[in-house]
Structure formats: C-alpha cells, structure tokens
Design an enzyme around this catalytic site. Structure first.
Site, PDB file in Angstrom:
ATOM      1  N   ASP A 157     -13.386 -32.063  34.970  1.00 20.98           N
ATOM      2  CA  ASP A 157     -14.146 -30.886  34.254  1.00 20.98           C
ATOM      3  C   ASP A 157     -13.205 -29.636  36.486  1.00 20.98           C
ATOM      4  O   ASP A 157     -13.224 -28.820  36.042  1.00 20.98           O
ATOM      5  CB  ASP A 157     -15.373 -30.723  34.801  1.00 20.98           C
ATOM      6  CG  ASP A 157     -16.706 -30.108  34.380  1.00 20.98           C
ATOM      7  OD1 ASP A 157     -16.082 -28.543  35.065  1.00 20.98           O
ATOM      8  OD2 ASP A 157     -16.836 -30.072  33.371  1.00 20.98           O
ATOM      9  N   ASN A 163     -20.579 -30.917  35.919  1.00 21.26           N
ATOM     10  CA  ASN A 163     -19.391 -31.129  35.061  1.00 21.26           C
ATOM     11  C   ASN A 163     -19.828 -29.940  33.447  1.00 21.26           C
ATOM     12  O   ASN A 163     -19.853 -30.516  32.302  1.00 21.26           O
ATOM     13  CB  ASN A 163     -19.395 -32.254  34.551  1.00 21.26           C
ATOM     14  CG  ASN A 163     -19.752 -33.439  33.704  1.00 21.26           C
ATOM     15  OD1 ASN A 163     -20.996 -32.786  34.122  1.00 21.26           O
ATOM     16  ND2 ASN A 163     -20.300 -33.780  33.142  1.00 21.26           N
ATOM     17  N   ALA A 170     -16.752 -27.178  31.762  1.00 19.85           N
ATOM     18  CA  ALA A 170     -15.595 -27.676  30.821  1.00 19.85           C
ATOM     19  C   ALA A 170     -16.012 -29.058  29.879  1.00 19.85           C
ATOM     20  O   ALA A 170     -15.224 -29.339  28.533  1.00 19.85           O
ATOM     21  CB  ALA A 170     -13.940 -28.090  31.746  1.00 19.85           C
ATOM     22  N   ASP A 171     -16.768 -30.137  30.609  1.00 20.06           N
ATOM     23  CA  ASP A 171     -16.982 -31.250  29.899  1.00 20.06           C
ATOM     24  C   ASP A 171     -17.878 -31.030  28.747  1.00 20.06           C
ATOM     25  O   ASP A 171     -17.706 -31.745  27.157  1.00 20.06           O
ATOM     26  CB  ASP A 171     -17.274 -32.064  30.703  1.00 20.06           C
ATOM     27  CG  ASP A 171     -16.434 -33.003  31.925  1.00 20.06           C
ATOM     28  OD1 ASP A 171     -15.110 -33.101  31.586  1.00 20.06           O
ATOM     29  OD2 ASP A 171     -17.293 -33.938  32.424  1.00 20.06           O
ATOM     30  N   VAL A 172     -19.077 -30.554  29.154  1.00 16.66           N
ATOM     31  CA  VAL A 172     -19.986 -30.037  28.298  1.00 16.66           C
ATOM     32  C   VAL A 172     -19.578 -28.968  27.085  1.00 16.66           C
ATOM     33  O   VAL A 172     -19.590 -28.834  25.512  1.00 16.66           O
ATOM     34  CB  VAL A 172     -20.865 -29.902  28.364  1.00 16.66           C
ATOM     35  CG1 VAL A 172     -22.509 -29.736  27.595  1.00 16.66           C
ATOM     36  CG2 VAL A 172     -21.177 -30.946  29.489  1.00 16.66           C
TER      37      VAL A 172
END
Length: 406
Positions: free
Chosen positions: A143, A168, A171-173
């Site tokens: 992330d 995070n 980007a991740d979520v």
C-alpha cells in the site's frame, strides 16, 4: 432472499484486499470459496510464530470477519489433481478473484485465458499493485508504495513534516478491494446483457489515482496548480476544517467548510468577529497567505483547550456544528450511532459463545446482507465441496495422501 444469492465466487487472492472485496460480496449473499494451499504447498509468509493448535486456529479465525460467509478448500494448484479440481470448480463458478503478481496464474495454468475456455461466462478479476502491463508490472510493493506513486501520500500530513502513512486504507481497501468489487458487479450486470464473461484488471495504483480525480482535474490539469501537503482545505491548512486538542488531552474534529456552519461555530464559541474568515474556493489548493489566518487558528486552539472533548461534542453537536470525537478503537463500538447502525454485531459460536464482529455496512431495504456462517479454518469444506463435484470418499482420501488437497 439475498441480493447476490446464486453467485459463486472462487477466491484465489490469499491476501487482505481480495478477501475484503469477497467479504462484501459474501455478506450480500454470494457463495465464496477460498482456494487455499495445503500447508506443504504454502509460500513463505510474514512472521516466524510457532504453529498453532487446531483449537487455537479455530478460535483465532472466528474473529476474522472478512472470511465469514465463506468456505475453504485446501487445494495444491501445483499438482495435476489440484488443477483438475479447480477446473471442475470453475465450470460452475461466476467469478474468480486472484491477487498474485502478474504472470503467476498463467504459470499455474489457471489464468483467464485458460479458464474462459472452460467457462466463457466467467468474470475473472486480477488484483495487482501496478496492473497486468507496463514498466512496473513485475515490481513488488505494498500500500505505501502504491499511494506514493499515485501522488496521494505526498498530500497527507502536516506542512513541513514527512508524509503521514494512512494505514493501508487507500490502496488496499479503496483502490483495490472496493474498485474491484465495483468492477466485478459491473461485469456481472454486463454478462446479463451479453451472456459473456470478461477480465477485470484492477491495479491498486490506478484506483488511488482515480480517487484523486478532484485534485487532478481542475486544480492540476486546468490551472497547473500542484497542491502541497498541509496546504489546502482538506489537509489541515485552515482552521474551519481541522483537528483540535481539548482540555483532557483528547481531540475533536471540526468540519465547517460551508459559511453558515462556520457562523454557527463562531457564535457558539463567542467569536462572532471570526465569521468573515471562512472557506473560499482557492483554499482547495492554496495555503493561507493572510497572517490573520494564524490568529484565527491560534484563537480556536486556545478556546478548545477550555473544555473536554465530550463537553465540546455535547455543546456543538446540539447547535448544528460539524464536530466529531477522535476515538480510540474501543470507543468506536460504544458510540450510540455505531450501535444504532449495527456496525458491531454479535454472532453465536459453538465454543466461544457470543463473539463480536464488524457489522454489514451496505444497508439494502429489501435484500439486506446477512452473516450466514463464521470464518472457516483451512480446508474445512474440502470434503463437502469435492463430494458436491462427484468425488467419493476413497478418491478424496487418495488426493489428500498425495498432497493435492487438505
């Protein structure tokens, strides 16, 4: 009836972003099967903890909400038998989600090209840091790397200090999991019209750049302005949209962008003379230049130090002022609004009793989501799934002995 009832998803992602996306779809009724490698086929993972007992594994996964409403099959995709089982599962699936680095699923023989020949209606979603093509295609990352390349990290934090890492979440979520979920649902709707599946190539970095469209649009592309960290309305440059410490060492947030909300605040704190100093359009990209803004900020800082966080919330929330308490995690799930919206729920567990999990965020009036089952341990449904495919017990035992399943 559940909204996504009848949709079958094979989750190869093995990571948080993919699991988060399929968690949402599972809560809304999709049947999600985690395709997980048997212990002997697992790649190296972070950490060096000692193996857990079966009882402790069961206890721990119970609280892992993003794997609820899912089944687990232990499947070694490096074995020919594992391949054949996956192909059989793919024939009946609607969606496949994977989060390997680009090229891995092709080497494993389970890429979109291979699966679409078996099932032309398949929706196949690949999650990767930079996408399936381009010069960064094979670059590893997390992330923090993706949000830095996308330009988001440089905007987060206070002016004159290094960027603040926003967990995070970006980007991740949001950039990966939520955008991928939108892509999958869109592809399913399209399939209803065309009868064909398609490939969803979701880059974490692309998702974050997309979320910054309100900055890249008018300020940068049109006017050539490059917003700076801590230098605009939404990242702490102005007093009407900021974080303030209170008498008890806690913090509150104030979000008075609209002039009438700023007026409400100024009246409630006895500072009507500050009413003229409110939001202007250029504040979206430009830091304060008039020294008066320093006086306004300093005045608010001193005023908010005269009462506790909860006292300020009680006063200002009753007078149409956008205020929030800065909570620690234990406080979140005692908040009356969070409780009213059922964002913490209790689920009955056969040995742990009632356990708490995060609730279902998407509220549908006619087909609401539901927790139908607790998170599984590795391979918990292997036998059930294979039996459903027509494998008998003898054959299942043989596959287990070969290490193709667990």
């Amino acid at each position: 009836m559940l909204a996504l009832e009848g949709i079958k998803i094979l989750d190869l992602s093995r990571g948080f972003p993919g699991a988060f996306g399929t968690w949402i779809l599972g809560d809304l009724g999709a049947e999600v099967i985690n395709i997980e490698p048997p212990p002997g086929a697992r790649a190296l993972v972070v950490g060096t903890a000692q193996p857990l007992t079966a009882e402790e594994q069961r206890r721990r996964v119970t609280y892992d909400a993003i794997n609820r409403n899912k089944k687990s099959i232990g499947l070694n995709l490096r074995s020919e038998e594992g391949h054949q089982i996956f192909y059989r599962l793919s024939e009946e699936a609607d969606v496949i989600v994977e989060g390997f680095r680009p090229g891995v699923v092709k080497r494993l023989g389970v890429d979109y090209q291979a699966i679409s020949k078996i099932n032309p209606k398949i929706i196949y979603c690949s999650l990767s840091g930079y996408g399936q093509d381009g010069p960064y295609r094979d670059l590893p990352g997390h992330d923090i790397n993706y949000i830095s390349v996308a330009g988001a990290l440089n905007l987060i934090g206070e002016a004159g200090r290094k960027p603040a890492i926003p967990l995070n979440l970006l980007a991740d979520v949001a950039g990966a999991a939520l955008y991928a979920t939108i892509g999958i649902l869109t592809a399913l709707i399209t399939r209803n019209k065309t009868g064909k599946g398609q490939y969803v190539d979701m880059s974490y970095t692309d998702g974050v750049i997309s979320m910054l469209s309100f900055i890249f649009g008018a300020p940068y592309f049109r006017d050539g302005i490059i917003p700076k960290r801590g230098g605009s309305t939404l990242n702490g440059a102005y007093p009407y949209y900021n974080v303030y410490e209170t008498k008890d060492g806690e913090f509150i947030t104030i979000g008075c962008i609209e002039p009438w909300l700023w007026e409400n605040l100024c009246r409630e704190i006895g500072k009507e003379e500050l009413i003229p100093f409110h939001f202007e359009g250029e504040h979206n990209t430009c830091p304060p230049e008039d020294k008066k803004w320093e006086e306004v900020s300093s005045s608010l800082k001193q005023i908010f130090l005269t009462k506790t966080r909860d006292e300020w919330f009680e006063i200002l929330s009753q007078n149409n002022v956008p205020i929030g308490k800065v909570y620690s995690l234990d406080e979140v799930f005692a908040d009356p609004q969070v409780l009213h919206r059922k964002m913490v729920i209790e689920v009955e567990h056969p040995t742990e009793g009632k356990i708490k999990q995060v609730g279902i965020a998407i509220k549908l009036s006619d087909t609401p989501g539901k927790v139908r089952s607790l998170p599984p341990v590795l391979g918990e449904h292997t036998e059930e799934i294979l039996t459903g495919l027509g494998y008998n017990k003898q054959r299942i035992d043989e596959l287990r002995q070969k290490g193709a399943i667990c």
